[in-house]
Every structure is written in C-alpha cells, then in structure tokens.
Enzyme design. Structure first.
Site, PDB file in Angstrom:
ATOM      1  N   ASP A   1      96.416  31.249 -38.161  1.00 19.83           N
ATOM      2  CA  ASP A   1      95.512  32.161 -37.547  1.00 19.83           C
ATOM      3  C   ASP A   1      96.029  32.764 -36.505  1.00 19.83           C
ATOM      4  OD1 ASP A   1      93.264  33.824 -37.252  1.00 19.83           O
ATOM      5  OD2 ASP A   1      91.799  31.900 -36.671  1.00 19.83           O
TER       6      ASP A   1
ATOM      7  N   GLU B   1      91.006  39.789 -31.111  1.00 20.72           N
ATOM      8  CA  GLU B   1      90.314  39.797 -32.139  1.00 20.72           C
ATOM      9  C   GLU B   1      89.245  38.494 -31.997  1.00 20.72           C
ATOM     10  OE1 GLU B   1      89.143  38.192 -36.095  1.00 20.72           O
ATOM     11  OE2 GLU B   1      90.447  37.134 -34.604  1.00 20.72           O
ATOM     12  N   GLU B   2      89.734  37.270 -31.371  1.00 19.10           N
ATOM     13  CA  GLU B   2      89.184  36.138 -31.600  1.00 19.10           C
ATOM     14  C   GLU B   2      87.935  36.146 -30.533  1.00 19.10           C
ATOM     15  OE1 GLU B   2      89.471  33.703 -33.391  1.00 19.10           O
ATOM     16  OE2 GLU B   2      91.580  33.724 -34.090  1.00 19.10           O
TER      17      GLU B   2
END
Length: 342
Positions: free
Chosen positions: A98, A131-132
């Site tokens: 990820d 994004e996280e």
C-alpha cells in the site's frame, strides 16, 4: 532477472520513509528513476515539500498527442515507518502492498510495454500525495492540464478488477462538560460520559445495507478527553469514519438526528459516495470496502481499480506483498493497457 528487479526496486522504495506529509524524498526518487528512462516529468506542489508527480513520454512524430491512459497510485504511507525485508517469497515493510510494491509493478510493466513497441505517448503516470489522509494530492491534480479517457489506479485488490467500492464519511464529535474534583463529581459535568452515551447509540444503530457492498460500518478511530483521573473531564473529542454503501446524506441525516438527542457537536469532514467502476473481460472481479482517490479526480474517465496484495495486511506491522503477485500484476497491467487502448 525480473524477480531481482522487483525486489530491488520495491525495497528501495519502502526504505524511503514517506508517511503522509513527508512524501518529498520518495517523489524525487521516482522523478529521477523516470527521467533516467526517458520520461518527461512535472512536479505539482500540493503543499510545501509535498509534490505530485506527473510523467509522460511525448510522441516523436506527433508532439500534440496527449495521453489517453493515466496510471496512478499514491506516494504516502501510514505510520510508523518499517524498513524492508524479504522472506518466504514476500517483501515486507511499510508500503509494501500500500502501495510501493504496486508502483514498482507499474514502472516495470511500462518498461515491458515499451520493449514490446507500445505507443508510450498514449500513457502517463500520476503519483499523488495525501491519499491516506485527505486526498489533497488527487484533488490538486484536477488543476493539471490533463484530460484522460482512462484512469488505472493501483491499490491492493488481490488481483481482482474492482466493480464497486464503498464510500466514506469522516466526522468529528465534540462534547463540553465542566471540570471538578473527581471526589465531588456532582459539582462537575463529564464530557466523556456524554461522549460515551452518544457513541454507544451510534454503535447500536442499524446502518444501511447494500446487496453488493454489504453493511455500512462505523469505526471510532480516536477518542481524546480529560486531563487526569482525579478531574471530571471538561472536554472530549472523537474522530469517526463510516464506510458507506449508499448515499452519504442518509447516514449524515441519521447521525444528526441522534446528535440532536445528546449534547454533542458534529462536524462532517471528508466524504464521498460509493462508486461503480469499469471492468473488462478476462479478469476476476470483486468489491472493496476501502476508499481510494478515484472519486476525487473530477475528469470524465473510465476508472479501473486493480493491484496485487491484500488490504488485510496493509497498515499493519506485518504488511507485505508476494513477489509472484507483482509478477502477475506486471503481466495483467500490460494486458489491461492494451485492451483499453484499442
């Protein structure tokens, strides 16, 4: 030979810490890697020392040609940093699945496509920050002069092409009380007691269900409050995330209704509805409960979500990705690019 490339490239990426807010060094690593292989790169500053990276290979015969396909993933990871290691056919470390192992697969797939004579001017790379946490990188990417027909996003989907992803709704809950000596609690008012009562009712609620995506879920991610065990807490705050399967307004309205029965203040922050995604024949299909950057690129694209690895180990101390799965991903990504470019 390819396994060696996969291991070396993925480990080099993992070993650059890029927790959200600190993506710069990793982005510059990617920039250098691509420039050495003939890509034209552009850095878009989202915030100080937090650039998005957009890369193209302009056509030598048609300088006006614009890429129809964007291959994308994110450069940030969750904390804490975990350095890379290899064992039992897998690469371990923060971002392994990820999404640094996925980015390695994307870069190697494009190298293979170029070797096979594919028109590389038809493809661009977009690697975004944030994004996280808040999707600020992809939101900023809307300001780039891009107009792709296809977006391929790399996330750990267990080599399944995703048909539908859950939506997401974040909110902050605040309660106010009155401080007092805990030996005389009747002189105060516990903000934490108020918070517990509200959160208990939220957890007891029956939230919407979807035939494909399943149950709406609630995660009480953080709770803060109070100053000491012998002081009645004067304030409390909680941070919540719903994974939603229908219209976000339905959940928001019910949260507000429940809040009206309690002494709480609700602030909704990031949110997006579930989205239907595009598929092609010849791939296993699936759904995901996690959120991605896809809803935040406001372009009229066909959207594909596909990648190796499983979300079940992402964000964990055991995060890893199978080397063989990256090999399969390289083959599949080449195949997907060829299919949609026809």
């Amino acid at each position: 030979m390819e396994q060696t490339k996969i291991i070396e490239l993925t480990r080099a990426m993992i070993d650059i810490e890029s927790i959200t807010g600190n993506e710069s060094e990793f982005v510059h690593f990617l920039e250098t890697y691509l420039q050495h292989r003939g890509w034209t790169t552009h850095l878009q500053q989202v915030a100080p020392q937090r650039p998005n990276l957009y890369a193209t290979k302009p056509s030598l015969t048609n300088p006006e040609q614009r890429p129809r396909i964007i291959i994308n993933s994110h450069t940030d990871t969750v904390p804490p940093f975990i350095e890379s290691s290899v064992r039992d056919g897998c690469i371990y470390g923060r971002g392994a699945c990820d999404t640094k192992g996925i980015i390695a697969g994307q870069l190697l797939a494009l190298e293979r496509l170029e070797e096979e004579g594919f028109d590389m001017a038809d493809v661009a790379l977009l690697y975004v920050v944030g994004e996280e946490v808040s999707h600020d990188g992809m939101i900023a990417a809307n300001k780039l002069e891009i107009n792709p027909e296809f977006l391929i996003v790399g996330e750990p989907t267990e080599l399944k092409l995703i048909q539908k992803q859950k939506g997401m709704l974040k909110c902050t809950v605040e309660t106010i009380g009155k401080a007092a000596h805990s030996g005389y609690p009747h002189l105060g008012e516990s903000a934490i007691d108020k918070m517990i009562q509200f959160l208990h009712q939220l957890n007891s609620e029956e939230w919407p269900v979807d035939d494909i995506l399943g149950q709406t879920t609630l995660n009480i991610g953080q709770i803060q409050g109070g100053v000491a065990a012998n002081v009645v807490p004067a304030s409390s705050v909680a941070y919540l995330m719903f994974r939603i399967v229908g219209e976000k307004e339905i959940v928001m309205e019910r949260v507000n209704q429940i809040a009206s029965e309690h002494e709480v203040t609700i602030t909704f922050t990031t949110c997006n509805n579930p989205i239907l995604l595009d598929t092609v024949e010849g791939f296993d299909l699936g759904t995901v409960s996690f959120n991605t950057d896809i809803p935040y690129l406001k372009k009229h694209t066909k959207n594909y979500l596909y990648g190796p690895g499983t979300i079940h180990v992402a964000h964990s101390e055991n995060e890893h990705i199978s080397i063989h799965d990256i090999e399969l991903y390289i083959e599949d990504l080449c195949r997907l690019v060829k299919i949609i470019s026809q």
